[in-house]
Design a protein around this motif. Structure first.
Motif, PDB file in Angstrom:
ATOM      1  N   GLU A   5       0.839  -1.202   0.000  1.00  8.78           N
ATOM      2  CA  GLU A   5       0.000   0.000   0.000  1.00  8.78           C
ATOM      3  C   GLU A   5       0.878   1.258   0.000  1.00  8.78           C
ATOM      4  N   GLY A   6       0.524   2.221  -0.795  1.00  5.36           N
ATOM      5  CA  GLY A   6       1.298   3.469  -0.847  1.00  5.36           C
ATOM      6  C   GLY A   6       2.423   3.427  -1.854  1.00  5.36           C
ATOM      7  N   GLN A  43       3.905  17.200   5.715  1.00 10.98           N
ATOM      8  CA  GLN A  43       4.035  15.915   5.030  1.00 10.98           C
ATOM      9  C   GLN A  43       4.647  16.109   3.638  1.00 10.98           C
ATOM     10  N   SER A  45       5.368  14.237  -0.486  1.00 13.84           N
ATOM     11  CA  SER A  45       4.978  13.247  -1.497  1.00 13.84           C
ATOM     12  C   SER A  45       6.243  12.664  -2.090  1.00 13.84           C
ATOM     13  N   ARG A  95       3.042   9.834  -5.150  1.00 14.60           N
ATOM     14  CA  ARG A  95       2.685   8.912  -4.061  1.00 14.60           C
ATOM     15  C   ARG A  95       2.628   9.692  -2.759  1.00 14.60           C
ATOM     16  N   GLY A  96       1.790   9.236  -1.866  1.00 16.10           N
ATOM     17  CA  GLY A  96       1.730   9.876  -0.555  1.00 16.10           C
ATOM     18  C   GLY A  96       0.405  10.550  -0.324  1.00 16.10           C
ATOM     19  N   PHE A  98       3.155  11.310   2.857  1.00 19.80           N
ATOM     20  CA  PHE A  98       3.860  10.477   3.815  1.00 19.80           C
ATOM     21  C   PHE A  98       4.411  11.330   4.966  1.00 19.80           C
ATOM     22  N   ILE A 242       7.880   4.554   2.883  1.00 18.65           N
ATOM     23  CA  ILE A 242       6.884   3.949   3.779  1.00 18.65           C
ATOM     24  C   ILE A 242       7.505   3.012   4.819  1.00 18.65           C
ATOM     25  N   LYS A 257       8.893   7.699   7.958  1.00 14.38           N
ATOM     26  CA  LYS A 257       7.701   7.196   8.645  1.00 14.38           C
ATOM     27  C   LYS A 257       7.581   7.826  10.047  1.00 14.38           C
TER      28      LYS A 257
END
Ligand code: FAD
Ligand code: FES
Length: 276
Positions: A5-6, A43, A45, A95-96, A98, A242, A257
């Motif tokens: 996932e992610g 956060q 990406s 993506r993200g 994160f 991740i 993370k």
């Protein structure tokens, strides 16, 4: 095979590109098939540069404007050069989001001191947007921002607009001013000396080169701020984003993370050891 996932980038389209400085651009990006996921200030990406690879970039837009995400990128190598040379309607993968965000809630009802160096203002801009949207919930807002030279200052128009808002003190400084520059010259810590701080009611959020963050954290400690009220955003090379590959390890933590935002109370010792 099922991807973790992610791990799958979402297709996204560039809606606009704005030049910030000679080497730094802000891209506005929207999801192609669906809206990109919401994010917390701080956060990042993972942007997929086709044919080159992925790179972590902080989200620099207003977290309460879900229509598009902004990324402010300084061209330093192949992947960042690819990103800043995108034009309107070009595609990229996202993506993200994160990582941990800035603890904006912790600053509610208190003063917020934001200290940024260079491109470090990008991940802090969402905090400023959020506080300005909910202004009565926060005390004084202070931004101290340092760059190498006047031409390296990001978001120049916004900086002067913010500085005119009541309860928002904005101070800038540069390492080298040149003849036209009438403002402060010196490292960002010098600005701290001209700011009134009430340590018990102040939360500090700091992002910039690691050496600058070390000096700022030490100075704030000397001014009486608790280590639990000082937050720093760390940068490490990343691959998965991740917590799987271990590329971003910093002491006992994975920056992707467990960070990039950490309280100084979790970092203090590791920050003062070199090459970690
Ligand atoms: C959580 C996080 C958020 C980030 N947010 C932003 C952002 O908002 N805007 C932005 O412009 N950049 C940001 N970066 C840095 C950005 O990811 C790197 O500049 C980029 O990956 C460099 O790729 P490149 O192929 O262009 O350059 P490379 O060829 O990989 O590197 C060029 C130079 O930059 C140095 N470098 C590369 N990656 C890093 C890194 N992660 N930390 C420190 N130095 C590095 C290299 O040592 C080399 O000197 C962020 C990094 C992290 C970890
Ligand atoms: S980038 Fe893979 S563990 Fe953090």
């Amino acid at each position: 095979m099922i991807a973790a996932e992610g791990m799958v980038p979402l297709p996204a389209r560039v809606e606009g590109v704005e030049r910030e400085t000679h080497d730094t651009f802000t891209l506005e990006v929207t999801g192609e098939d669906a809206q990109l996921p919401a994010f917390q200030p701080g956060q990042f990406s993972m942007l997929y540069a086709f044919g080159i690879g992925e790179l972590p970039i902080s989200i620099s837009s207003d977290p309460e404007d879900a229509r598009r995400l902004s990324y402010t990128v300084r061209a330093v190598g192949k992947a960042t050069e690819w990103v800043v040379s995108r034009q309107r309607d070009d595609r990229l993968g996202v993506r993200g989001p994160f990582g941990t965000g800035w603890p904006v809630e912790k600053a509610r009802g208190r003063d917020l001191l934001v200290v940024a160096g260079g491109i470090g203002l990008a991940p802090l801009r969402p905090v400023i947007y959020q506080v300005l949207r909910h202004r009565p919930d926060f005390g004084r807002l202070i931004l101290l921002y340092g760059a190498r030279s006047p031409r390296d200052l990001l978001y120049r128009k916004q900086l002067s607009g913010w500085g005119r808002q009541p309860g928002f003190q904005v101070l800038t400084t540069v390492d080298y001013g040149g003849l036209q520059w009438k403002g402060n010259v010196g490292v960002v810590t010098t600005l701290l000396r001209s700011v009134r701080l009430e340590p018990e009611r102040t939360v500090a959020m700091v992002c910039g080169p690691e050496i600058m963050m070390r000096f700022v954290a030490t100075e704030l400690e000397g001014r009486g701020l608790s280590h639990d009220d000082i937050f720093l955003s760390m940068e490490r090379n990343m691959k998965c984003g991740i917590g799987h590959c271990g590329h971003c390890q910093h002491g006992p933590s994975f920056v992707c993370k467990d960070g990039p935002v950490f309280p100084y109370s979790n970092l203090g010792d590791w920050m003062h050891r070199h090459e970690i």
